[in-house]
Design a protein around this motif. Structure first.
Motif: not given
Lengths: 303, 280
Positions: A146-150
């Motif tokens: 999730x952090x990488x997607x954002x």
């Protein structure tokens, strides 16, 4: 008249049975005996036995040899600092998060859903939380993804098999415990006191600082102690989520290893006693500082 | 109720709710990860697994001998619940009804096992149990688990018994009830809701009680949570999905009892011992 004057019961006084009953000892009181014996056998006796055993080193030597070995071997004495370095920040984080949330939740009409959700990690226990976090916080887990997607991070954060994995698991299981204790103390304070302060023109921060906080301090001290001793004795998550040979080699790992891997029950007991004394020391220090704060009724009754 | 309508107050409230939301979101995502993984065929480097299967459940069931483990778990829990109920309720009755010298000391004695973490008293306790030869056996595990549960039942039951009017018992005595009849026909029906609540809480806590069982259990007396620990500890030997399937079985066992318990008790009682005061 004569009959009363010569009644034997008055001359000899009440019987032993009556005297005991007057002090609260009768057949009903005896019902406490099974549980008391049980507690003495399985709680007090093992503690005393462990205390004595810790002064009888397995390898011989004088009575303090175990303790001298603990405080001279960095692999052993550093566990105290490592455990404190985990337990104190976690307890403070949990407590500082719990206070504002408890103040907000206290105004809710229906708290049951929230409290039920928060009871989940306590009920599931530390082993399951550790197992879940291994997947969830892992390099391929949903959290990093999730952090990488954002676009917040470019590389997955290393969150398991180190300090932060244990930290996260202690927050997940410790926060609900701290929060529910804090909530029960916060709801125990009469809201009339706050209303009186608000009527007199106190702002939200002033009401918290000068009305609630002094009343809450004793409860917060107890909450801190209970949360701290739980975090200090962390075991399964430090093994599964941390580096049990490195930065998260906490004191319970050292104790369990000494007792059940090296079969040195004497050393294991000595480490368990040191663990108990450190906990006791912190708890006594916190509770002693409680005397510096307000003590008195927390209800809004007159007088 | 006081209503703060300033922007600062609203922002603060929003920040607090955001924190709660973030916590619960992560908690649920963590549980969902375990469940998803247990049904996955292959799950590497993607949001969701490549395919779905239930075969991990059958393999976990046979690999970890879960049938035997579950039987042991429920036998341990049954014995713990029964014994802690019998010892705890009788002691709570005496402590609630009588005032005697040394009562405060006794209450402190019952409070300590709940305040001291299991790991601290578990190691000396396990040492004693190993020396008496009880450790590794079924009854050793039961005895270790009873140390915190008996005091727990006592402390939950004391306020419950105190609220029952002693005049009811006196009336039963006046009408000629002996102690046995008094207990069966008067006390038990009145105490039943409290006993049920206390024992359900004991049950939920015992399923998840890892440390004490871990320290004294032998190969044939492991409960589910200890078996799960060893499975995670030896990760790499078995497929991750198989361990996750076992974790789901453990979760389901715990949650069924939690849901039953929550019908009778307030969730905060799992943490705090006494009944919560109703908010004004």
């Amino acid at each position: 008249m004569d009959a009363v004057a010569h009644a034997p019961a008055i001359e000899h006084g009440p019987s032993l049975r009556q005297r005991l009953a007057a002090r609260g000892f009768d057949a009903v009181t005896l019902l406490v005996i099974p549980a008391a014996i049980f507690s003495l056998l399985l709680f007090v006796y093992p503690f005393a036995f462990g205390f004595v055993l810790s002064f009888e080193p397995k390898a011989g030597g004088d009575w303090l040899a175990n303790y001298r070995r603990f405080f001279s071997d960095p692999f052993l004495y550093e566990t105290i600092a490592k455990t404190l370095w985990l337990a104190i920040p976690v307890t403070l984080v949990n407590l500082l998060l719990a206070i504002p949330i408890a103040f907000r939740v206290r105004l809710m009409r229906n708290q049951r859903l929230l409290t039920t959700l928060l009871v989940l990690p306590i009920t599931l226990g530390t082993v399951l939380v550790a197992e879940g976090l291994l997947n969830y916080l892992g390099p391929q887990g949903w959290f990093n993804r999730t952090l990488m997607t954002f676009g917040l991070i470019s590389q997955p954060l290393k969150l398991v098999h180190n300090y932060w994995g244990v930290f996260a698991s202690l927050v997940i299981t410790g926060f609900p415990f701290t929060f529910l204790l804090t909530l029960s103390y916060v709801t125990g304070i009469d809201p009339a006191l706050e209303q009186a302060a608000a009527t007199l023109g106190a702002s939200a921060w002033q009401r918290f600082r000068h009305v609630y906080l002094p009343l809450l301090m004793p409860g917060l001290a107890i909450t801190f102690c209970l949360s701290f001793v739980q975090a200090f004795s962390v075991f399964p998550s430090a093994v599964l989520l941390g580096e049990p040979a490195g930065p998260t080699r906490v004191i319970s790992i050292a104790a369990a290893q000494a007792a059940f891997e090296e079969y040195d029950y004497s050393m294991g007991s000595a480490i368990a006693m040191i663990m108990g004394f450190v906990q006791l020391g912190i708890v006594v220090a916190v509770l002693a500082s409680r005397g510096l704060f307000y003590r008195g009724p927390a209800s809004g009754a007159k007088g | 109720m006081i209503r703060d309508t300033t922007i600062g107050a609203k922002l603060w409230a929003a920040a607090v709710w955001a924190t709660v939301g973030f916590f619960i979101l992560n908690l649920l995502a963590m549980i969902a990860t375990v469940v998803t993984s247990s049904f996955a065929t292959r799950w590497l480097g993607t949001w969701l697994p490549a395919g779905w299967t239930t075969r991990w459940y059958t393999s976990a069931w046979s690999e970890f001998q879960l049938w035997d483990v579950l039987i042991v778990t429920f036998q341990v829990i049954g014995a713990v619940v029964f014994i802690s109920g019998a010892l705890g309720v009788t002691a709570a009755y005496a402590l609630a009804r009588r005032d005697f010298p040394g009562k405060r000391l006794l209450v402190l004695l019952f409070l300590l096992p709940l305040l001291i973490p299991p790991m601290t008293f578990g190691i000396p306790l396990a040492t004693v149990l190993y020396q008496t030869g009880l450790a590794g056996t079924f009854w050793g595990v039961v005895a270790a688990n009873l140390v915190p549960t008996v005091p727990f039942v006592i402390l939950v039951m004391i306020p419950f018994i105190e609220q029952i009017d002693p005049k009811v018992e006196a009336a039963a005595r006046v009408f000629g009830a002996n102690t046995f009849k008094l207990f069966i026909y008067v006390l038990l029906p009145l105490l039943l809701p409290g006993i049920l609540a206390a024992l359900l809480l004991v049950l939920v806590r015992t399923i998840a009680m890892f440390e004490l069982t871990f320290l004294v259990a032998g190969p044939t007396s492991q409960t589910l949570v200890v078996a799960l620990y060893y499975a995670v500890f030896a990760a790499g030997v078995r497929a991750v999905q198989s361990i996750d399937a076992m974790a789901v079985i453990y979760m389901v066992t715990t949650l069924i009892w939690l849901i039953i318990a929550l019908r009778f008790v307030n969730p905060t009682q799992i943490v705090t011992r006494a009944k919560q005061q109703p908010a004004h």
